[in-house]
Scaffold this active site. Structure first.
Site, PDB file in Angstrom:
ATOM      1  N   GLY A 356       0.922  -1.345   0.000  1.00  0.00           N
ATOM      2  CA  GLY A 356      -0.073  -0.157  -0.149  1.00  0.00           C
ATOM      3  C   GLY A 356       0.828   1.254   0.078  1.00  0.00           C
ATOM      4  N   PRO A 357       0.260   2.601  -0.075  1.00  0.00           N
ATOM      5  CA  PRO A 357       1.057   3.730  -0.261  1.00  0.00           C
ATOM      6  C   PRO A 357       1.657   3.947   1.111  1.00  0.00           C
ATOM      7  CG  PRO A 357      -1.402   4.003  -0.297  1.00  0.00           C
ATOM      8  CD  PRO A 357      -1.079   2.561  -0.150  1.00  0.00           C
ATOM      9  N   PRO A 358       2.461   4.964   1.284  1.00  0.00           N
ATOM     10  CA  PRO A 358       3.357   5.439   2.530  1.00  0.00           C
ATOM     11  C   PRO A 358       2.210   5.973   3.389  1.00  0.00           C
ATOM     12  CG  PRO A 358       4.415   6.252   0.438  1.00  0.00           C
ATOM     13  CD  PRO A 358       3.330   5.610   0.039  1.00  0.00           C
ATOM     14  N   GLY A 359       2.628   5.809   4.746  1.00  0.00           N
ATOM     15  CA  GLY A 359       1.588   6.267   5.881  1.00  0.00           C
ATOM     16  C   GLY A 359       0.182   5.527   5.948  1.00  0.00           C
ATOM     17  N   SER A 680      -4.263   2.956 -18.339  1.00  0.00           N
ATOM     18  CA  SER A 680      -5.609   3.351 -17.851  1.00  0.00           C
ATOM     19  C   SER A 680      -5.900   4.693 -18.270  1.00  0.00           C
ATOM     20  CB  SER A 680      -5.547   3.304 -16.306  1.00  0.00           C
ATOM     21  OG  SER A 680      -4.247   3.997 -15.528  1.00  0.00           O
ATOM     22  N   LYS A 723      -8.040   4.714  -6.940  1.00  0.00           N
ATOM     23  CA  LYS A 723      -8.346   5.594  -7.976  1.00  0.00           C
ATOM     24  C   LYS A 723      -9.746   6.576  -7.672  1.00  0.00           C
ATOM     25  CE  LYS A 723      -6.201   3.824 -11.981  1.00  0.00           C
ATOM     26  NZ  LYS A 723      -6.316   2.581 -13.197  1.00  0.00           N
TER      27      LYS A 723
END
Length: 793
Positions: A356-359, A680, A723
């Site tokens: 997953g993304p940071p943080g 995409s 998204k």
């Protein structure tokens, strides 16, 4: 072979003895029936008895069938009755005899009718050769056997008769009764001598083997005694010189090796290294290397494990207390604990990988798992690791060699079953020193990690009880074989309500404590938190949000020290703007207005979902297509596919079919410094092209994602949840998605899905009416309307 008449003699069965003719044999008679038989023989003349061996020595009162029929007629030379009732006798064997019948008398002793057996004289060269061979072997046998006196050899050598020689040697052999009975029953001298050669040769081999073993044992004992003596002497000398430290250290190491629950291989290595260390001078470089090796080997927590807590209710409380949301991950951990509770002896742990993304809380979630399960926690950051030796360690041949970071972390954990976090798995790289991801294949394979070998320790280390958890931002940089060993769990970005809840429950109390402020002193309403989230951060996680809150509390702490406020302080939205400065981002609802040639696309990056705004400009030219913005090959191909689709349906889309002959098309995807790739953005670029060529503005409140084909079909893409969350964060409330991605809508949080209008499409004909201010009108329809107007005029 000749024989004389049958005699009737008292009989004494022998348990484990055989009497040969022409030999003197002392033995003790103790069985009552045998004593009676002996007394009957001694009562008359010529004081002869029949001696024969029992088939089974364990039988106390043998029956006739329990006694060998072949025995010896003996003359009782001496007899002495002792106090116990036993009788000691000295008997001389006269000749072989075969018992024809054995009966028990009314008095209780045995009487045998025996037929004496006499062998003919043996002559010839072959017999003489056998006699010499037997004498040589028996001489060697006496030398090898220290229990036989030397006079035995002398008395035997003086015997010249072959038969008597064979019987005398047989009587002195220290062999079992079965061998002697076999020799007694061989009535032919040649046959008896040949058998003697075999038996004596075998016994000599046994004696030599036994002597070799005894010599080896004696040598080992002497060496041990010598080592003990020298060690004690060294201790005394060291004590006199005041250098007793090394010996104390060695004793401590020896005690630690004994106390450690090492496997056999590791214990052998440790003991061998300790012996090498004992033989080295304390100041030598090799001694330092050996000591370091032993210290590392003993630092491994061999056999030590922390008790795993498998209470599901407690684990759920811990996970809910530490993290907001993340229901999928929490359920997976509870499933793991349930399996461990039902199968506590199961050794194979699934390797989890949080992506997953940071943080978003990947690392802190691993800490919570350790707390929920009651295990120790260790973290290994793999960011920037490019050397295989970082994982497997250096071989001891190198100066300054150390174990790999796996072994170092296990030493730090102090147990063989910690929660082991491999952080930033996707940040590893490779160079000429090896590929660390290849070394991790063994570590993260449940079928292999029970025998992990570190190059420095060079012994097998059992990692099967370790709960490995990996984290990564993206998976495309992780090698496929390594991905195959991982169970991937994706953590998407947080929604606005989730960020507000996380800030209120976790971030604000944490920062208040870190800055020495009390909760009663600071009032932080939800409107202020929402302002900070929307106007000062753009992220999938909450790391930047935590930094902004820290800025607020840092400034408030300074103002408190400067006595600019006291009591309590309410951080209103206006006060937050004053503390944080000019907002970095515009409000999502005022992001931009409708524009021709600009559409809103959605992208998925390592930090979560992002908004893309492909821009299209048409300038006079010859039909060239230019795509800029650091786009990759796949995105360039999508732009070409979009342009070909528009050219193929130009008239239907309300554009000049010959536009490509007089115009150059330039597609730019901001921001130009950020690399982009993937299919995409295909329908977004096609929409921007149609908007520019048809002169119809694209709606600013509609975002879209999907791959386009040459015939205008819309294909599914990945990262739908990220998204859609990015669109929601940006204030967009209408999202166009490929119809085949409808299944991914189940992952969208309900509070977000309730505020969005999702348009599912399968073709560009469905995209354009929803994405443009008005649907394009075909040129034929325009011409027809113009003609009708002219006629009406």
């Amino acid at each position: 072979m000749t024989s004389t008449g049958i005699e009737r003699l008292p009989m004494v069965p022998l348990r484990e003895a055989v009497v040969f003719p022409r030999t003197m044999v002392p033995f003790v008679v103790g069985r009552q029936s045998s004593v009676l038989a002996l007394e009957h023989a001694l009562a008359g003349e010529p004081r002869r008895i029949f001696l024969s061996s029992q088939r089974d020595a364990a039988v106390d009162e043998p029956r006739p069938e329990d006694i060998h029929p072949m025995g010896t007629i003996a003359q009782v030379v001496q007899s002495l009755k002792v106090a116990s009732g036993n009788v000691r006798i000295l008997a001389e064997g006269l000749c072989r005899a075969r018992a024809l019948d054995i009966v028990r008398t009314p008095e209780g002793y045995l009487v045998a009718e025996v037929l004496p057996v006499h062998e003919p004289a043996a002559t010839g060269e072959d017999v003489s050769g056998l006699v010499r061979r037997v004498q040589e072997l028996f001489e060697e046998y006496v030398k090898q056997n220290p229990t036989l006196p030397a006079e035995t050899l002398l008395s035997t050598v003086r015997v010249t008769d072959p038969g008597r020689l064979a019987d005398t040697i047989a009587a002195h052999l220290l062999v079992g009764a079965d061998f002697k009975q076999d020799l007694l029953e061989r009535t032919f001298v040649r046959d008896r001598l040949e058998r003697l050669v075999q038996i004596v040769t075998l016994e000599i081999d046994k004696l030599r083997s036994e002597q070799r073993v005894n010599a080896r044992v004696k040598q080992q004992l002497e060496r041990a005694q010598k080592e003990y003596y020298l060690n004690e002497k060294i201790k005394a000398l060291q004590h006199e010189l005041g250098r007793g430290g090394k010996e104390n250290d060695l004793d401590q190491l020896r005690e630690r090796i004994v106390a450690a629950a090492m496997p056999a291989e590791a214990r052998e290595k440790a003991e061998a290294e300790l012996r090498r260390l004992e033989a080295m001078p304390p100041v030598s470089a090799e001694a330092t290397v050996s000591r370091s090796y032993l210290d590392w080997l003993l630092a491994i927590p061999w056999g030590k494990k922390t008790a795993e807590k498998r209470d599901l209710k407690r684990a759920r409380r811990v996970l809910e207390h530490d993290h907001h949301g993340l229901s999928e991950v929490k359920e997976r951990i509870l499933e793991h604990l349930a399996v461990r509770r039902l199968a506590p002896e199961g050794r194979r742990h699934t390797i989890l990988c949080f992506v997953g993304p940071p943080g978003v809380g990947k690392t802190s979630l691993a800490r919570s798992i350790a707390r929920a399960t009651g295990r120790e926690f260790v973290r290994l950051s793999l960011g920037g690791v490019r050397d295989e030796a970082e994982i497997r360690g250096h071989r001891r041949t190198y100066i300054g060699a150390l174990p790999g970071r796996i072994v170092q972390s296990m030493r730090k954990a102090g147990a063989m079953n910690p929660v082991f976090l491999l952080d930033e798995l996707d940040k590893m790289s490779t160079d000429f020193r090896g590929d660390p991801s290849a070394a991790l294949l063994e570590v993260l394979d449940p079928e292999q990690n029970h025998a992990f070998v570190d190059h420095y320790l060079d012994v097998e280390l059992d990692l099967s009880d370790v709960f490995f958890i990996a984290t990564a931002n993206v998976m495309h940089t992780v090698p496929a074989p390594l991905q195959d060993r991982l169970e991937t769990i994706r953590l998407a970005g947080y929604t606005l309500p989730e960020k507000l809840a996380i800030a209120e429950r976790f971030l604000v109390p944490k920062q208040l404590e870190a800055h020495g402020l009390a909760a009663r002193q600071i009032k932080l309403p939800a409107a202020t938190l929402q302002l900070v989230v929307e106007r000062y951060t753009r992220e999938a996680g909450v790391r930047s949000l935590e930094r902004e809150l820290a800025r607020i509390f840092r400034k408030l702490a300074r103002k408190l020290v400067d006595r600019e406020w006291s009591g309590s302080f309410a951080v209103t939205p206006d006060a937050a703007e004053e503390l944080l400065g000019v907002p970095r981002y515009r409000p999502p609802e005022a992001r931009r207005e409708s524009e021709i040639g600009v559409a809103t696309g959605l992208a998925w990056t390592a930090v979560g979902g992002e908004i893309l705004t492909p821009e299209v400009s048409a300038v006079p030219g010859r039909g060239k297509l230019l795509v800029t913005g650091q786009v990759g090959d796949v995105m360039q191909e999508s732009a070409n596919a979009a342009l070909t689709y528009v050219r193929s349906r130009a008239a239907e889309l309300g554009t000049d079919p010959a536009f490509y002959r007089r115009l150059d098309i330039h597609i730019h995807v901001p921001e130009g410094a950020i690399p982009k790739d993937g299919p995409s953005a295909g329908i977004a670029m096609a929409t921007a092209l149609v908007s520019m060529l048809a002169g119809i503005p694209a709606r600013p409140d509609v975002a879209m994602t999907g791959e386009i084909t040459l015939r205008g079909k819309v294909l599914p893409v990945g990262g739908i949840k990220e998204k859609v969350l990015a669109a929601h964060r940006s204030g967009i409330r209408t999202v166009i998605l490929p119809r085949e991605n409808e299944k991914d809508l189940a992952e969208i949080p309900s509070e977000v899905a309730g505020e969005l209008t999702v348009v599912l499409v399968g073709h560009m004909d469905e995209v354009l009416p929803a994405a443009l201010e008005r649907p394009p009108v075909a040129l034929a329809v325009v011409e027809e309307a113009r003609d009708e107007g002219d006629r009406a005029h």
